[in-house]
Write a protein that holds these residues in place. Structure first.
Motif, PDB file in Angstrom:
ATOM      1  N   SER A  39      -7.199   3.056   1.389  1.00 56.57           N
ATOM      2  CA  SER A  39      -7.949   2.094   2.190  1.00 56.57           C
ATOM      3  C   SER A  39      -9.442   2.115   1.866  1.00 56.57           C
ATOM      4  O   SER A  39     -10.142   1.136   2.112  1.00 56.57           O
ATOM      5  N   GLY A  40      -9.929   3.212   1.317  1.00 59.49           N
ATOM      6  CA  GLY A  40     -11.338   3.292   0.948  1.00 59.49           C
ATOM      7  C   GLY A  40     -11.720   2.280  -0.116  1.00 59.49           C
ATOM      8  O   GLY A  40     -12.875   1.858  -0.198  1.00 59.49           O
ATOM      9  N   LEU A  41     -10.749   1.870  -0.926  1.00 59.81           N
ATOM     10  CA  LEU A  41     -11.022   0.880  -1.966  1.00 59.81           C
ATOM     11  C   LEU A  41     -10.981  -0.551  -1.440  1.00 59.81           C
ATOM     12  O   LEU A  41     -11.463  -1.467  -2.097  1.00 59.81           O
ATOM     13  N   GLY A  42     -10.421  -0.728  -0.250  1.00 53.87           N
ATOM     14  CA  GLY A  42     -10.333  -2.081   0.305  1.00 53.87           C
ATOM     15  C   GLY A  42      -9.657  -3.026  -0.667  1.00 53.87           C
ATOM     16  O   GLY A  42      -8.633  -2.709  -1.247  1.00 53.87           O
ATOM     17  N   GLY A  43     -10.262  -4.180  -0.884  1.00 53.59           N
ATOM     18  CA  GLY A  43      -9.708  -5.188  -1.784  1.00 53.59           C
ATOM     19  C   GLY A  43     -10.186  -5.074  -3.211  1.00 53.59           C
ATOM     20  O   GLY A  43     -10.088  -6.035  -3.973  1.00 53.59           O
TER      21      GLY A  43
END
Length: 136
Positions: free
Chosen positions: A22-26
């Protein structure tokens, strides 16, 4: 050369997708869109160089910007993946979090310009002539 480079970028993006962090997001999505645009415009440019050199020249500067966005974004994602692996291994280096944040910021705020650059590349020389009053 172009196919090998684009393949390398796609490999990095697959690693980012597989990380499912989730830290990378999109990041993988946005950089993926820029790599897709790079691939399409590379084919367009290779054809234009042979058949419509004025169009290729007109698209050269935005093409270089798109190349830089797609490549830079993928390499930042690669660096972020390495940083995330270090963090999972117990590293406390505060720069690792910044590497992840930088990749995500670049993807969301810079790489998303790919669609506009693709349009500028493929519009060709006529758009430049028209803009400067030359009916090309």
């Amino acid at each position: 050369m172009a196919r090998g480079h684009i393949s390398e970028l796609r490999g990095i993006l697959q690693q980012a997708r597989n990380a499912n962090d989730s830290g990378l997001g999109g990041t993988a999505v946005w950089i993926g869109q820029s790599v897709d645009a790079l691939e399409r415009t590379t084919h367009w440019m290779l054809d234009a160089v042979e058949t419509r050199p004025a169009d290729a020249l007109a698209g050269a500067t935005p093409y270089l910007r798109l190349f830089a966005l797609a490549t830079g974004g993928a390499y930042l994602a690669k660096k972020a993946l390495a940083a995330m692996a270090e963090l999972r291994a117990g590293s406390t280096d505060p720069h690792h979090g910044l590497r992840v944040a930088s990749a995500r910021f670049f993807a969301a705020h810079l790489a998303t310009a790919a669609a506009g650059l693709e349009a500028a590349i493929t519009e060709g020389a006529e758009a430049i002539g028209t803009a400067f009053g030359d009916a090309a």
